[in-house]
Scaffold this motif. Structure first.
Motif, PDB file in Angstrom:
ATOM      1  N   PRO A  17     -35.310  18.355  27.368  1.00  0.00           N
ATOM      2  CA  PRO A  17     -33.856  18.451  27.501  1.00  0.00           C
ATOM      3  C   PRO A  17     -33.394  18.167  28.924  1.00  0.00           C
ATOM      4  O   PRO A  17     -34.162  18.268  29.878  1.00  0.00           O
ATOM      5  N   ALA A  18     -32.118  17.855  29.021  1.00  0.00           N
ATOM      6  CA  ALA A  18     -31.480  17.839  30.331  1.00  0.00           C
ATOM      7  C   ALA A  18     -31.292  19.293  30.741  1.00  0.00           C
ATOM      8  O   ALA A  18     -31.155  20.165  29.876  1.00  0.00           O
ATOM      9  N   PRO A  19     -31.309  19.586  32.027  1.00  0.00           N
ATOM     10  CA  PRO A  19     -31.096  20.976  32.444  1.00  0.00           C
ATOM     11  C   PRO A  19     -29.736  21.479  31.969  1.00  0.00           C
ATOM     12  O   PRO A  19     -28.780  20.711  31.829  1.00  0.00           O
ATOM     13  N   LEU A  20     -29.657  22.764  31.691  1.00  0.00           N
ATOM     14  CA  LEU A  20     -28.402  23.395  31.307  1.00  0.00           C
ATOM     15  C   LEU A  20     -27.692  23.790  32.596  1.00  0.00           C
ATOM     16  O   LEU A  20     -27.988  24.824  33.196  1.00  0.00           O
ATOM     17  N   ALA A  21     -26.791  22.933  33.050  1.00  0.00           N
ATOM     18  CA  ALA A  21     -26.056  23.187  34.285  1.00  0.00           C
ATOM     19  C   ALA A  21     -24.834  24.041  33.953  1.00  0.00           C
ATOM     20  O   ALA A  21     -24.076  23.706  33.049  1.00  0.00           O
ATOM     21  N   CYS A  22     -24.659  25.125  34.684  1.00  0.00           N
ATOM     22  CA  CYS A  22     -23.556  26.030  34.385  1.00  0.00           C
ATOM     23  C   CYS A  22     -23.102  26.730  35.658  1.00  0.00           C
ATOM     24  O   CYS A  22     -23.784  27.639  36.139  1.00  0.00           O
ATOM     25  N   PRO A  23     -21.961  26.324  36.206  1.00  0.00           N
ATOM     26  CA  PRO A  23     -21.451  27.000  37.403  1.00  0.00           C
ATOM     27  C   PRO A  23     -21.224  28.486  37.113  1.00  0.00           C
ATOM     28  O   PRO A  23     -20.760  28.861  36.046  1.00  0.00           O
ATOM     29  N   GLY A  24     -21.599  29.312  38.040  1.00  0.00           N
ATOM     30  CA  GLY A  24     -21.413  30.751  37.880  1.00  0.00           C
ATOM     31  C   GLY A  24     -22.597  31.469  37.268  1.00  0.00           C
ATOM     32  O   GLY A  24     -22.624  32.694  37.209  1.00  0.00           O
ATOM     33  N   ALA A  25     -23.569  30.714  36.796  1.00  0.00           N
ATOM     34  CA  ALA A  25     -24.734  31.341  36.166  1.00  0.00           C
ATOM     35  C   ALA A  25     -25.694  31.855  37.232  1.00  0.00           C
ATOM     36  O   ALA A  25     -26.016  31.146  38.182  1.00  0.00           O
ATOM     37  N   GLY A  26     -26.150  33.088  37.028  1.00  0.00           N
ATOM     38  CA  GLY A  26     -27.206  33.639  37.864  1.00  0.00           C
ATOM     39  C   GLY A  26     -28.554  33.533  37.181  1.00  0.00           C
ATOM     40  O   GLY A  26     -29.590  33.762  37.783  1.00  0.00           O
ATOM     41  N   ALA A  27     -28.509  33.193  35.872  1.00  0.00           N
ATOM     42  CA  ALA A  27     -29.742  33.049  35.098  1.00  0.00           C
ATOM     43  C   ALA A  27     -29.550  31.967  34.044  1.00  0.00           C
ATOM     44  O   ALA A  27     -28.537  31.933  33.363  1.00  0.00           O
ATOM     45  N   VAL A  28     -30.513  31.100  33.953  1.00  0.00           N
ATOM     46  CA  VAL A  28     -30.611  30.143  32.841  1.00  0.00           C
ATOM     47  C   VAL A  28     -32.003  30.348  32.267  1.00  0.00           C
ATOM     48  O   VAL A  28     -33.005  30.184  32.961  1.00  0.00           O
ATOM     49  N   VAL A  29     -32.047  30.752  30.986  1.00  0.00           N
ATOM     50  CA  VAL A  29     -33.315  31.059  30.337  1.00  0.00           C
ATOM     51  C   VAL A  29     -33.482  30.118  29.155  1.00  0.00           C
ATOM     52  O   VAL A  29     -32.543  29.930  28.366  1.00  0.00           O
ATOM     53  N   VAL A  78     -28.503  25.174  21.511  1.00  0.00           N
ATOM     54  CA  VAL A  78     -29.529  25.425  20.509  1.00  0.00           C
ATOM     55  C   VAL A  78     -29.886  24.109  19.828  1.00  0.00           C
ATOM     56  O   VAL A  78     -29.001  23.333  19.471  1.00  0.00           O
ATOM     57  N   GLU A  79     -31.181  23.867  19.694  1.00  0.00           N
ATOM     58  CA  GLU A  79     -31.681  22.653  19.043  1.00  0.00           C
ATOM     59  C   GLU A  79     -32.760  23.064  18.049  1.00  0.00           C
ATOM     60  O   GLU A  79     -33.611  23.890  18.371  1.00  0.00           O
ATOM     61  N   HIS A  80     -32.719  22.466  16.858  1.00  0.00           N
ATOM     62  CA  HIS A  80     -33.753  22.755  15.854  1.00  0.00           C
ATOM     63  C   HIS A  80     -34.163  21.451  15.196  1.00  0.00           C
ATOM     64  O   HIS A  80     -33.331  20.603  14.899  1.00  0.00           O
ATOM     65  N   SER A  81     -35.450  21.325  14.960  1.00  0.00           N
ATOM     66  CA  SER A  81     -35.988  20.139  14.305  1.00  0.00           C
ATOM     67  C   SER A  81     -35.839  20.213  12.798  1.00  0.00           C
ATOM     68  O   SER A  81     -35.800  21.296  12.211  1.00  0.00           O
ATOM     69  N   THR A  82     -35.804  19.039  12.192  1.00  0.00           N
ATOM     70  CA  THR A  82     -36.021  18.870  10.770  1.00  0.00           C
ATOM     71  C   THR A  82     -37.139  17.840  10.637  1.00  0.00           C
ATOM     72  O   THR A  82     -37.494  17.166  11.610  1.00  0.00           O
TER      73      THR A  82
END
Length: 143
Positions: A17-29, A78-82
């Motif tokens: 994935p591309a990184p989940l960029a989110c201003p204001g986030a102290g945690a990206v899990v 959220v990503e899910h395979s088929t």
């Protein structure tokens, strides 16, 4: 506060994935579900996922929005395979961004538990040749 929610159903294994960029986030899990070698105590080559895609995507979105509201998340992806996903490949990914790590970690567990109970996504093991007569019975993804 606006929450970013992304949901994707993808045929086959998930790509990086591309990184989940989110201003204001102290945690990206990020949690990745990887197809393991043993299913039901027997070796497999892959898992084969089936989903009623319109309903599954809607349910994943509903869960993401509810989880974001409950835990004060800033973003959920959220990503899910088929289809067929080989051993060692990623079939599920959940990324959350939060001001603090505690909320992000708690949100991951709750989302996954709820998804396994409510999303119309099923998996069947593709056993190794000689282990069985091919693809096993379908069961909910959480089973």
């Amino acid at each position: 506060m606006s929450v970013s929610v992304e949901v994707a159903m993808t045929e086959g294994a998930l790509a990086r994935p591309a990184p989940l960029a989110c201003p204001g986030a102290g945690a990206v899990v990020v949690f990745e579900g990887v197809v393991r070698r043993l299913e039901e105590g027997r070796e497999i080559d892959a898992l084969v996922y089936e989903a009623y895609q319109p309903m599954a995507a809607a349910e994943l979105r509903r869960l993401a929005e509810r989880t974001a509201a409950e835990f004060g998340l800033l973003a959920v992806r959220v990503e899910h395979s088929t289809g067929r996903v080989a051993v060692g490949e990623v079939s599920f990914r959940l990324a959350v961004a939060s001001p603090h790590r505690g909320e992000a970690l708690a949100a991951l567990g709750q989302f996954i538990d709820e998804m396994k109970r409510s999303a119309p996504i099923w998996k069947a093991p593709a056993f190794r040749v000689g282990e069985s007569d091919g693809v096993g019975a379908r069961k909910p993804d959480g089973a």
